[in-house]
Design a protein around this motif. Structure first.
Motif, short mmCIF file in Angstrom:
data_model
loop_
_atom_site.label_atom_id
_atom_site.label_comp_id
_atom_site.label_asym_id
_atom_site.label_seq_id
_atom_site.Cartn_x
_atom_site.Cartn_y
_atom_site.Cartn_z
N PHE A 212 -1.32 -40.84 -10.08
CA PHE A 212 -0.75 -42.12 -10.52
C PHE A 212 0.22 -41.89 -11.68
CE2 PHE A 212 -4.82 -44.50 -9.07
CZ PHE A 212 -4.30 -44.62 -7.79
N GLY A 213 -0.18 -41.05 -12.64
CA GLY A 213 0.67 -40.77 -13.79
C GLY A 213 1.92 -40.00 -13.41
N THR A 214 1.77 -39.08 -12.46
CA THR A 214 2.92 -38.29 -12.01
C THR A 214 3.90 -39.15 -11.22
OG1 THR A 214 1.43 -36.38 -11.80
CG2 THR A 214 3.61 -36.18 -10.81
N ALA A 215 3.37 -39.94 -10.29
CA ALA A 215 4.22 -40.77 -9.43
C ALA A 215 5.01 -41.78 -10.26
CB ALA A 215 3.37 -41.49 -8.40
N GLY A 216 4.36 -42.40 -11.22
CA GLY A 216 5.05 -43.38 -12.06
C GLY A 216 5.81 -42.73 -13.19
N THR A 217 5.79 -41.39 -13.23
CA THR A 217 6.34 -40.62 -14.36
C THR A 217 5.89 -41.24 -15.67
OG1 THR A 217 8.47 -41.83 -14.38
CG2 THR A 217 8.36 -39.83 -13.06
N GLY A 218 4.56 -41.44 -15.74
CA GLY A 218 3.95 -42.06 -16.91
C GLY A 218 3.57 -41.05 -17.98
N GLY A 219 2.33 -40.58 -17.98
CA GLY A 219 1.96 -39.60 -18.99
C GLY A 219 0.57 -39.75 -19.56
N GLY A 226 -4.70 -33.09 -22.87
CA GLY A 226 -3.64 -33.24 -21.88
C GLY A 226 -3.87 -32.34 -20.69
N PHE A 227 -2.91 -31.46 -20.41
CA PHE A 227 -3.02 -30.57 -19.26
C PHE A 227 -3.19 -29.11 -19.68
CE2 PHE A 227 -1.80 -34.23 -17.04
CZ PHE A 227 -1.99 -34.02 -15.68
N VAL A 228 -3.57 -28.90 -20.93
CA VAL A 228 -3.73 -27.54 -21.45
C VAL A 228 -4.80 -26.78 -20.67
CG1 VAL A 228 -4.39 -26.15 -23.45
CG2 VAL A 228 -2.91 -28.15 -23.75
N SER A 229 -5.92 -27.44 -20.40
CA SER A 229 -7.05 -26.77 -19.74
C SER A 229 -6.99 -26.86 -18.21
CB SER A 229 -8.37 -27.36 -20.23
OG SER A 229 -8.41 -28.76 -19.99
N VAL A 230 -5.97 -27.51 -17.68
CA VAL A 230 -5.83 -27.63 -16.23
C VAL A 230 -5.39 -26.29 -15.65
CG1 VAL A 230 -4.50 -28.76 -14.39
CG2 VAL A 230 -5.33 -30.09 -16.33
N SER A 231 -5.84 -25.97 -14.46
CA SER A 231 -5.55 -24.67 -13.84
C SER A 231 -4.05 -24.48 -13.62
CB SER A 231 -6.28 -24.54 -12.51
OG SER A 231 -5.73 -25.45 -11.55
N PRO A 232 -3.59 -23.22 -13.64
CA PRO A 232 -2.16 -22.95 -13.38
C PRO A 232 -1.68 -23.52 -12.06
CG PRO A 232 -3.20 -21.00 -14.28
CD PRO A 232 -4.30 -22.00 -14.03
N TYR A 233 -2.52 -23.45 -11.01
CA TYR A 233 -2.13 -24.00 -9.71
C TYR A 233 -1.82 -25.49 -9.82
CZ TYR A 233 -2.80 -26.17 -5.12
OH TYR A 233 -2.64 -26.94 -4.00
N ASN A 234 -2.73 -26.25 -10.43
CA ASN A 234 -2.53 -27.69 -10.55
C ASN A 234 -1.38 -28.03 -11.49
OD1 ASN A 234 -4.43 -28.68 -8.72
ND2 ASN A 234 -6.11 -28.51 -10.19
N GLN A 235 -1.14 -27.19 -12.49
CA GLN A 235 0.02 -27.41 -13.35
C GLN A 235 1.31 -27.27 -12.55
OE1 GLN A 235 0.12 -25.12 -16.97
NE2 GLN A 235 -1.84 -25.91 -17.71
N TRP A 236 1.36 -26.29 -11.65
CA TRP A 236 2.55 -26.13 -10.80
C TRP A 236 2.70 -27.30 -9.83
CZ3 TRP A 236 6.69 -23.71 -11.74
CH2 TRP A 236 6.71 -22.48 -12.39
N VAL A 237 1.58 -27.78 -9.28
CA VAL A 237 1.62 -28.94 -8.37
C VAL A 237 2.20 -30.14 -9.10
CG1 VAL A 237 0.24 -30.62 -7.09
CG2 VAL A 237 -0.26 -28.17 -6.89
N VAL A 238 1.69 -30.40 -10.30
CA VAL A 238 2.17 -31.54 -11.09
C VAL A 238 3.64 -31.36 -11.47
CG1 VAL A 238 1.90 -32.80 -13.26
CG2 VAL A 238 -0.12 -32.14 -11.95
N THR A 239 4.03 -30.14 -11.81
CA THR A 239 5.43 -29.85 -12.15
C THR A 239 6.35 -30.21 -11.00
OG1 THR A 239 4.80 -28.02 -13.63
CG2 THR A 239 7.08 -28.05 -12.82
N ILE A 240 6.01 -29.74 -9.80
CA ILE A 240 6.84 -29.98 -8.62
C ILE A 240 6.95 -31.47 -8.32
CG2 ILE A 240 6.98 -29.67 -6.12
CD1 ILE A 240 5.69 -26.86 -6.61
N PHE A 241 5.81 -32.17 -8.39
CA PHE A 241 5.84 -33.60 -8.06
C PHE A 241 6.50 -34.43 -9.16
CE2 PHE A 241 3.00 -32.40 -4.68
CZ PHE A 241 3.33 -33.31 -3.68
N MET A 242 6.42 -34.01 -10.41
CA MET A 242 7.17 -34.70 -11.46
C MET A 242 8.66 -34.66 -11.15
SD MET A 242 5.38 -34.00 -15.18
CE MET A 242 5.31 -32.20 -15.09
N LEU A 243 9.12 -33.49 -10.75
CA LEU A 243 10.54 -33.34 -10.41
C LEU A 243 10.91 -34.16 -9.18
CD1 LEU A 243 10.99 -29.49 -11.03
CD2 LEU A 243 11.87 -31.36 -12.43
#
Length: 482
Positions: A212-219, A226-243
């Protein structure tokens, strides 16, 4: 001013928000939280009030651009006021000004928070904060267009007032169909991200709120770090979908309808990705120079934060407030550029900067060759004078509001970086800034006066300034002669 139709639409807004409010109530019930009743009671009150308003449909359903602007501005204010009440009632955010700040930040997809312990909130409140991003990302009025019939060009006037970017076009001949296609694309991309995050080990609640936060480009994140403790895989997923959510949705529509050649003509999209890649590379080199990260992590952190800032999502995978000055400066510049027009992202928009740069080049050429006639083209088409004029006016108004906001915020006597970053982060709908409003800090330390200034900035930034400004124009409120 056609007051009857404006009030009628506000009634529909209350009905729609009542339906949305039921969802966090259900989430609270699933987790056995008593605070869920707050969402259900507010939903019930909103539904009853909305029903009373829409029972009597206005005879004249036609309204013009000024009604559209006023309706959009009032709708977003009304949604925020109603949406913040559960926070106050269930005690998660008991102070009204703080609750309203949080809700406006949610609906405008800003992501600036006053909450210091996010993980201490109930699941229902966490879901509602993130879901408000998804609602505000595409715009509740766009959703309304798909279900409420109106006269003539009224649909287009609403869409122009709410949709981000220097111009709004129809994907298909009928605006209602355009609204439906936009939401289909929006919903599909969101669900695809949810699936990828589930594969990455997130549970359904985490995947939904993050998407929801990614789709709305919310935060709004559901973790304190935040996303510090999130896995590298999920960080890349969120990065791609933010873009991806920072791209003009018209681009996706052309691809889905098989018009790939027309899609490749989207100059704004090309430049958007060029800016992203260039900024990420520069930041990566800067971070490696100071040996802050290993190469793989440095690339991930650089792309994550560039994607987060330029799309105005505002997620943080690191405390970039501690990064070298060059990296921080690049991120500040990206705050103002923003995403593409017609996306869920905020900021000034890439298209406006393209227009500004081409206008500058045209002016230089005119000095060198006074007799030459050169037209500015966007996407291969000549730019209309009205669009150019609107862009110039937008820039001027933007700078005035920004300067006045920084001046008013400075009354608290905080440091200049904090004041500047707070206005930049809220006006551009980003969320985190620098110094006392950095990615690991929050906005709770500001006075109520400053918070209301920043609330106005969030609304003005999301609604492209003019709908909010028209509320203060007396001529707008005069009734139209029959």
């Amino acid at each position: 001013m056609n007051y009857s139709v404006v009030i009628y639409i506000l009634g529909w807004i209350m009905e729609i928000e009542a339906a949305f409010l039921a969802l966090p109530g259900i989430v609270s019930a699933i987790y056995g939280e008593k605070g869920g009743f707050a969402f259900l009671w507010v939903a019930l009150g909103s539904a009853v009030a909305g029903s009373a308003i829409i029972l009597r449909k206005p005879k004249n359903m036609r309204f013009y651009l000024r009604e559209g602007f006023v309706t959009v501005a009032l709708s977003w204010i009304l949604m925020s006021v109603i949406g913040c009440l559960p926070f106050v009632i269930n005690g998660d955010i008991p102070h009204f000004a703080d609750a309203l700040f949080e809700m406006i930040s949610g609906f405008t997809t800003t992501g600036a928070t006053v909450v210091s312990d996010v993980e201490g909130l109930t699941k229902g409140s966490l879901f509602w904060r993130s879901f408000s991003h998804w609602i505000g990302g595409m715009g509740v009025l766009v959703f309304l267009l798909a279900i409420v019939p109106m006269a003539g060009g009224s649909h287009m006037n609403l869409m122009k007032a709410e949709s981000p970017g220097p111009s709004v076009g129809k994907l298909v001949p009928k605006v209602r169909q355009t609204a439906k296609y936009l939401y289909i694309i929006y919903f599909a991309l969101t669900m695809i991200e949810v699936i990828f995050l589930l594969f990455g080990g997130m549970n359904l609640f985490e995947a939904l709120t993050t998407s929801f936060g990614t789709a709305g480009t919310g935060g709004f994140a559901i973790w304190n770090d935040g996303f510090v403790s999130v896995s590298p895989y999920n960080q890349w997923v969120v990065t791609i979908f933010m873009l991806l959510f920072g791209v003009n949705f018209g681009f996706y529509f052309l691809i889905l309808t098989g018009k790939l050649r027309d899609a490749l003509k989207f100059e704004e999209v090309r430049i958007y990705f060029i800016i992203v890649i260039a900024a990420a590379v520069f930041i990566f080199i800067n971070l490696r120079h100071f040996a802050l990260y290993a190469p793989a992590e440095g690339i991930r952190q650089a792309f994550f934060q560039v994607a987060s800032i330029i799309t105005t999502t505002g997620f943080a995978s690191a405390d970039f407030n501690l990064w070298p000055e060059t990296s921080r400066t690049i991120l500040v510049l990206l705050m103002f550029i923003g995403a593409c027009a017609g996306s869920t992202g905020g900021g000034i928009k890439v298209s406006r900067f393209i227009i500004a740069c081409k206008s500058f080049i045209k002016e230089i050429i005119s000095y060198l060759h006074p007799r030459s006639v050169k037209k500015i083209k966007i996407e291969g088409k000549p730019l209309e004078h009205e669009t150019l004029r609107a862009t110039n006016v937008y820039f001027m108004t933007y700078m005035v509001i920004f300067a006045v906001s920084v001046l008013l915020v400075s009354i608290e006597n905080k440091d200049l970086v904090t004041n500047f970053a707070a206005v930049a982060a809220t006006f551009n709908n980003i969320g985190p800034g620098l110094s006392l409003v950095g990615p690991m800090a929050n906005f709770g330390h500001f006075t109520d006066f400053t918070k209301y200034i920043l609330m106005f900035d969030m609304l003005a930034g999301r609604l492209e300034i003019f709908p909010m400004m028209l509320l203060f124009c007396p001529a707008v409120w005069k009734r139209r002669r029959a």
